[in-house]
Write an enzyme that holds these catalytic residues in place. Structure first.
Site, PDB file in Angstrom:
ATOM      1  N   ALA A 246       0.813  -1.233   0.000  1.00 52.72           N
ATOM      2  CA  ALA A 246       0.000   0.000   0.000  1.00 52.72           C
ATOM      3  C   ALA A 246       0.838   1.271   0.000  1.00 52.72           C
ATOM      4  O   ALA A 246       0.305   2.352   0.232  1.00 52.72           O
ATOM      5  CB  ALA A 246      -0.941   0.000   1.198  1.00 52.72           C
ATOM      6  N   ALA A 247       2.126   1.151  -0.291  1.00 49.74           N
ATOM      7  CA  ALA A 247       3.002   2.330  -0.208  1.00 49.74           C
ATOM      8  C   ALA A 247       2.580   3.419  -1.193  1.00 49.74           C
ATOM      9  O   ALA A 247       2.573   4.607  -0.857  1.00 49.74           O
ATOM     10  CB  ALA A 247       4.449   1.921  -0.450  1.00 49.74           C
ATOM     11  N   GLY A 248       2.249   3.025  -2.421  1.00 52.78           N
ATOM     12  CA  GLY A 248       1.822   4.020  -3.399  1.00 52.78           C
ATOM     13  C   GLY A 248       0.538   4.712  -2.996  1.00 52.78           C
ATOM     14  O   GLY A 248       0.355   5.917  -3.240  1.00 52.78           O
ATOM     15  N   ASP A 249      -0.364   3.974  -2.370  1.00 55.11           N
ATOM     16  CA  ASP A 249      -1.628   4.568  -1.931  1.00 55.11           C
ATOM     17  C   ASP A 249      -1.404   5.562  -0.794  1.00 55.11           C
ATOM     18  O   ASP A 249      -2.001   6.647  -0.770  1.00 55.11           O
ATOM     19  CB  ASP A 249      -2.591   3.469  -1.485  1.00 55.11           C
ATOM     20  CG  ASP A 249      -2.976   2.555  -2.624  1.00 55.11           C
ATOM     21  OD1 ASP A 249      -3.079   3.036  -3.766  1.00 55.11           O
ATOM     22  OD2 ASP A 249      -3.164   1.347  -2.386  1.00 55.11           O
ATOM     23  N   THR A 279       4.976   3.160   5.668  1.00 53.66           N
ATOM     24  CA  THR A 279       4.011   2.128   5.286  1.00 53.66           C
ATOM     25  C   THR A 279       4.699   0.800   4.977  1.00 53.66           C
ATOM     26  O   THR A 279       4.186  -0.274   5.315  1.00 53.66           O
ATOM     27  CB  THR A 279       3.208   2.595   4.058  1.00 53.66           C
ATOM     28  OG1 THR A 279       2.544   3.825   4.370  1.00 53.66           O
ATOM     29  CG2 THR A 279       2.171   1.565   3.642  1.00 53.66           C
TER      30      THR A 279
END
Length: 306
Positions: A246-249, A279
Site C-alpha cells: 500500500a506504499a503508493g496509496d 508504510t
C-alpha cells in the site's frame, strides 16, 4: 462536518498469499501463508488520509456479503464518512496478492467496483463538489473519473493505477497525476517503462499534462514536475521494508494531505515519501498505513515550512 477529502474508488477484500517466487505460466507453486484483510486502492487511500488526521468520505461500492460487511465495519472504525458507500447487487471486489517479500503482484476481480460509474458518482455529486481534495484511481470504470472532473471544485489527484490508457481529456482534467514508471509508460503509449530519471522526465514532457505530475520511483524516490516549473528529485527514505503493498496509496493520500496543509508540491512530495516509507515497514494493505502519531512527535505533522 463536511469531509475535507473524498476518495472515489475501489474497495476489495485482499487475499494475500506469501510465495518465494511467482509461478511461470502453467506452473503451480506453494504458498507459505494466507492473510485476508480489507484493501483496494480507494479504501487504502481513504484510510491513509483519515489516519493522517483528515475528515474523509468514501465513494464506492461493496457487495451484500460477508466481505462487504467486514469492509464497512473497518471503514467505520477508521472514522470514514460512509454516506457515499453503496451496496451493489454483485459480490465485493477481491484482490489476490502474491507477496514476494517485500514486493507484490496483484490480480483483481472488480465485483461491486464495476458499478462505480459516471451515473453513480454523479448521484453523489454534493460530496465530491464540497471536498477540498478528491482522490481517484483506475480500479473503477472510466466514467467515474469523468464525473469527478465535471463536479469537483477542490484539488483533484489521479493515481492512474492499475495502468490503463486514459483519454487525454480525462487525465487533463485532474490537477495532479501520480503514476509510477509503468503507469507513466502506459499513459504515453510506450512499450517499455523508463530506465532512468532522464527517460522519466522525457515521458512526462511527452504527456503534456497541463497540471502537476509526480512520478513515484520506488526505492529511487519520486520525480516532481510542477506545471511550468523545473523538475525536482525527492529521494526515498531508507527503511527496512517488509511489504510494499500500500506504499503508493499512502503516498497519494499524504501528497493530498500536504497540499491541503499548505505545502507546495515538492514539500508535499517529501511528506508523502516519508509516509510511504513508514508504510513499507508494516505488513498488509490497510493494516500497514501509519497514523500521525507514528510519524512525528505528539501526533503533529512534519513541518512543511521552515
Amino acid at each position: 462536518m463536511t469531509p475535507e477529502v473524498v476518495v472515489v474508488g475501489s474497495l476489495n477484500m485482499d487475499l494475500r498469499l506469501t510465495v518465494d517466487r511467482l509461478p511461470r505460466s502453467g506452473e503451480t507453486v506453494s504458498a507459505t501463508g494466507l492473510a485476508r484483510s480489507p484493501g483496494g486502492k480507494g479504501a487504502n487511500q481513504a484510510v491513509a488520509a483519515a489516519r493522517l488526521g483528515r475528515r474523509v468520505a468514501m465513494v464506492g461500492a461493496v457487495g451484500d456479503d460477508d466481505d462487504g460487511r467486514a469492509i464497512r465495519r473497518r471503514l467505520a472504525v477508521e472514522g470514514l464518512v460512509l454516506d457515499g458507500l453503496a451496496t451493489a447487487d454483485r459480490p465485493t471486489g477481491v484482490a489476490v496478492v502474491l507477496w514476494e517479500q517485500p514486493e507484490s503482484t496483484i490480480v483483481i476481480e472488480p465485483g461491486a467496483n464495476a458499478v462505480v460509474d459516471e451515473a453513480f458518482v454523479t448521484e453523489r455529486a454534493d460530496l465530491v463538489r464540497d471536498a477540498a481534495a478528491v482522490l481517484c484511481q483506475c480500479e473503477t470504470p472510466l466514467g467515474a473519473l469523468r464525473a469527478v472532473a465535471a463536479t469537483a471544485t477542490g484539488t483533484t489527484v489521479l493515481n492512474p493505477a492499475p495502468a490503463v490508457p486514459l483519454p487525454a481529456d480525462v487525465r487533463a482534467a485532474f490537477r495532479v497525476l501520480v503514476p509510477n514508471r509503468f503507469e507513466l509508460a502506459t499513459l504515453v503509449g510506450a512499450s517499455t517503462e523508463p530506465a532512468d530519471e532522464d527517460e522519466v522526465l522525457a515521458m512526462v514532457r511527452a504527456l503534456d499534462h497541463p497540471g502537476d505530475v509526480v512520478v513515484t520511483l520506488g526505492a529511487d524516490g519520486a520525480l516532481v514536475v510542477p506545471a511550468g516549473g523545473a523538475p525536482v528529485t525527492v529521494p526515498a527514505e531508507r527503511v527496512d521494508a517488509v511489504d510494499t503493498t500500500a506504499a503508493g496509496d499512502s503516498f497519494c493520500a499524504a501528497l493530498a494531505d500536504g497540499l491541503l496543509h499548505g505545502g507546495d508540491l515538492v514539500e508535499s512530495a517529501r511528506w508523502a515519501a516519508h509516509v510511504a516509507a513508514s508504510t513499507t515497514t508494516r505488513h498488509g494493505a490497510v493494516d500497514s498505513l501509519p497514523r500521525a502519531t507514528d510519524l512525528a512527535p505528539e501526533g503533529t505533522r512534519i513541518p512543511l515550512h521552515s
